[in-house]
Design a protein around this motif. Structure first.
Motif, mmCIF file in Angstrom:
data_model
loop_
_atom_site.group_PDB
_atom_site.id
_atom_site.type_symbol
_atom_site.label_atom_id
_atom_site.label_comp_id
_atom_site.label_asym_id
_atom_site.label_seq_id
_atom_site.Cartn_x
_atom_site.Cartn_y
_atom_site.Cartn_z
ATOM 1 N N GLY A 191 75.234 -0.329 80.739
ATOM 2 C CA GLY A 191 74.744 0.740 81.369
ATOM 3 C C GLY A 191 73.589 1.624 80.362
ATOM 4 N N ASN A 192 72.383 1.980 80.761
ATOM 5 C CA ASN A 192 71.644 2.638 79.928
ATOM 6 C C ASN A 192 71.536 4.094 80.407
ATOM 7 N N TRP A 193 72.203 4.951 79.966
ATOM 8 C CA TRP A 193 72.175 6.255 80.478
ATOM 9 C C TRP A 193 70.638 7.091 80.511
ATOM 10 N N LYS A 194 69.770 6.419 79.599
ATOM 11 C CA LYS A 194 68.602 7.297 79.286
ATOM 12 C C LYS A 194 68.875 8.739 78.798
ATOM 13 N N MET A 195 68.327 9.559 79.177
ATOM 14 C CA MET A 195 68.441 10.930 78.679
ATOM 15 C C MET A 195 69.457 11.747 79.888
ATOM 16 N N GLY A 242 63.322 -1.954 72.140
ATOM 17 C CA GLY A 242 62.034 -2.169 72.713
ATOM 18 C C GLY A 242 62.000 -2.011 74.398
ATOM 19 N N HIS A 243 63.006 -0.886 74.701
ATOM 20 C CA HIS A 243 63.140 -0.662 76.355
ATOM 21 C C HIS A 243 61.666 -0.319 76.486
ATOM 22 N N SER A 244 61.165 -0.395 77.992
ATOM 23 C CA SER A 244 59.544 -0.187 78.166
ATOM 24 C C SER A 244 59.288 1.408 77.964
ATOM 25 N N TYR A 271 65.607 -9.001 80.388
ATOM 26 C CA TYR A 271 64.329 -9.120 81.285
ATOM 27 C C TYR A 271 64.224 -7.776 82.345
ATOM 28 N N GLU A 272 63.157 -6.795 81.903
ATOM 29 C CA GLU A 272 63.134 -5.803 82.894
ATOM 30 C C GLU A 272 61.529 -5.575 83.300
ATOM 31 N N PRO A 273 61.236 -6.085 84.764
ATOM 32 C CA PRO A 273 59.790 -5.813 84.977
ATOM 33 C C PRO A 273 59.675 -4.223 84.991
ATOM 34 N N TRP A 309 57.852 -2.256 86.700
ATOM 35 C CA TRP A 309 57.577 -1.572 87.914
ATOM 36 C C TRP A 309 58.846 -1.757 88.790
ATOM 37 N N ALA A 310 59.884 -2.522 88.337
ATOM 38 C CA ALA A 310 61.109 -2.437 88.724
ATOM 39 C C ALA A 310 62.083 -1.544 88.350
ATOM 40 N N ILE A 311 61.665 -0.670 87.279
ATOM 41 C CA ILE A 311 62.569 0.268 86.621
ATOM 42 C C ILE A 311 62.502 1.527 87.369
ATOM 43 N N GLY A 312 63.862 2.076 87.691
ATOM 44 C CA GLY A 312 63.914 3.393 88.451
ATOM 45 C C GLY A 312 62.991 3.467 89.744
ATOM 46 N N THR A 313 62.557 2.474 90.282
ATOM 47 C CA THR A 313 61.699 2.567 91.481
ATOM 48 C C THR A 313 62.112 2.142 92.674
ATOM 49 N N TYR A 357 69.140 -9.400 83.513
ATOM 50 C CA TYR A 357 67.923 -8.814 84.318
ATOM 51 C C TYR A 357 68.325 -7.231 84.629
ATOM 52 N N GLY A 358 67.292 -6.398 84.649
ATOM 53 C CA GLY A 358 67.262 -4.936 84.630
ATOM 54 C C GLY A 358 66.276 -4.603 85.517
ATOM 55 N N GLY A 359 66.426 -3.668 86.244
ATOM 56 C CA GLY A 359 65.432 -3.165 87.169
ATOM 57 C C GLY A 359 65.923 -2.614 88.556
ATOM 58 N N SER A 360 66.468 -1.632 88.978
ATOM 59 C CA SER A 360 66.811 -1.138 90.172
ATOM 60 C C SER A 360 67.975 -1.914 90.615
ATOM 61 N N VAL A 361 68.886 -2.403 89.530
ATOM 62 C CA VAL A 361 70.277 -3.226 90.183
ATOM 63 C C VAL A 361 71.065 -2.042 90.662
ATOM 64 N N LYS A 362 71.663 -2.471 91.869
ATOM 65 C CA LYS A 362 72.574 -1.297 92.499
ATOM 66 C C LYS A 362 73.570 -2.309 92.920
ATOM 67 N N ALA A 370 73.454 -7.774 83.622
ATOM 68 C CA ALA A 370 72.376 -6.665 84.328
ATOM 69 C C ALA A 370 72.326 -5.665 83.245
ATOM 70 N N LEU A 371 70.979 -5.234 83.160
ATOM 71 C CA LEU A 371 70.807 -3.625 82.491
ATOM 72 C C LEU A 371 70.626 -2.932 83.367
ATOM 73 N N VAL A 372 71.476 -1.900 83.425
ATOM 74 C CA VAL A 372 71.499 -0.946 84.847
ATOM 75 C C VAL A 372 71.028 0.527 84.265
ATOM 76 N N GLY A 373 70.214 1.188 84.782
ATOM 77 C CA GLY A 373 69.854 2.554 84.368
ATOM 78 C C GLY A 373 70.483 3.305 85.443
ATOM 79 N N GLY A 374 69.800 3.926 86.445
ATOM 80 C CA GLY A 374 70.285 4.817 87.501
ATOM 81 C C GLY A 374 71.675 4.657 87.756
ATOM 82 N N ALA A 375 72.046 3.571 88.320
ATOM 83 C CA ALA A 375 73.249 3.115 88.943
ATOM 84 C C ALA A 375 74.482 3.337 87.689
HETATM 85 C C1 PEP Z 1 66.764 0.648 82.779
HETATM 86 O O1 PEP Z 1 66.738 1.672 82.473
HETATM 87 O O2 PEP Z 1 66.788 -0.180 81.814
HETATM 88 C C2 PEP Z 1 66.678 0.438 84.247
HETATM 89 C C3 PEP Z 1 66.694 -0.974 84.629
HETATM 90 O O3 PEP Z 1 66.854 1.559 84.827
HETATM 91 P P1 PEP Z 1 67.070 1.419 86.625
HETATM 92 O O4 PEP Z 1 68.218 0.476 86.955
HETATM 93 O O5 PEP Z 1 67.309 2.795 86.945
HETATM 94 O O6 PEP Z 1 65.755 0.667 87.329
#
Ligand code: PEP
Length: 255
Positions: A11-15, A98-100, A168-170, A172-176, A211-216, A232-237
């Motif tokens: 889980g990537n909490w970001k800020m 190297g997070h995008s 691997y985090e496309p 365009w799929a991150i947080g969208t 895989y990372g990018g809008s995993v829920k 998975a690498l997970v941001g928002g969720a």
């Molecule tokens: C991320 O921050 O690496 C990420 C994948 O974010 P999200 O799950 O919100 O798309």
């Protein structure tokens, strides 16, 4: 999934988060039960200022903690930065490199990412090295070229399955809320696996590729079942314990 590789959900909490995030973290500790621990590893990456506190809340549990970046140097005149050795001294065991969002916000190059990843190893940390194509690159059919260049430039020669995870985090799929087709995820992960094996042999075959990018919770089962998707690498969720644990639940019934 890859046979014989234990997946990890990170889980990537970001800020996000605060000194008041204790109850949420304690819910993760309670929810990550023995059965789940047998199926997958779990890690959380809060902001650097909170990491030691989060590590104190997870102490004694199976949850690993790390930060979202580190500096390449061990110490010195680098205002605002965090050395990998500081992360280790605060009970962190992993770091995202190297997070995008860092590549974009801080102009980080592949060479910077490689230097940070080596710094993480120097301190005994696992580097989770992030790569991924932009939307325009996907549209113009450059995805695998981009991934190949990022792997060559960002993953240093000393990578092993113990010290490195590739995410691997496309972009365009991150947080969208957008997620690639399963066949596109499979193609990208197969390419990453092939590249890692060509370069690192057996170690490349054993390295975890996330895989990372809008995993829920609702899409985790399908994504996590794809060949060579080792978690998975997970941001928002990752910000709500129920969502993050819901993603981990995808593994409960997997063989
Ligand atoms: C991320 O921050 O690496 C990420 C994948 O974010 P999200 O799950 O919100 O798309």
């Amino acid at each position: 999934m890859t046979p014989d590789i234990k997946p990890i959900v990170a889980g990537n909490w970001k800020m996000n988060g605060s000194c008041g995030s204790e109850s949420m973290v304690r819910e993760l500790v309670a929810g990550f039960d023995q059965q789940l621990q047998g199926k997958l590893d779990m890690a959380i990456f809060p902001p650097a200022i909170l990491m030691a506190l989060v590590a104190s809340w997870t102490k004694g549990s199976a949850i690993a903690v790390g930060t979202q970046d580190c500096h390449a140097n061990e110490s010195g005149a680098h205002t605002g930065d965090t050395a990998a050795e500081m992360i280790a001294s605060a009970d962190g065991t992993m770091v995202l490199t190297g997070h995008s969002e860092r590549r974009v916000d801080h102009n980080e190059s592949d060479a910077d990412v490689a230097a940070k990843s080596e710094a993480a190893w120097r301190a005994g940390l696992v580097s989770v090295i992030c790569i991924g194509e932009l939307e325009a690159q996907r549209r113009s059919g450059e995805t695998l070229d981009v991934l190949g260049k990022q792997l060559a430039g960002s993953v240093p020669g000393g990578a092993t399955s113990a010290n490195t995870i590739v995410a691997y985090e496309p972009v365009w799929a991150i947080g969208t809320g957008l997620v690639p087709e399963a066949s596109d995820v499979e193609e990208a992960h197969a390419f990453i696996r092939k590249t890692l094996v060509e370069r690192f042999g057996d170690e490349g075959a054993k390295m975890r590729i996330l895989y990372g990018g809008s995993v829920k919770p609702g899409n985790a089962g399908e994504l996590m079942a794809i060949n060579n998707v080792d978690g998975a690498l997970v941001g928002g969720a990752s910000l709500k314990s129920a969502d993050f644990l819901g993603i981990c639940e995808a593994y409960r019934t997997m063989a």
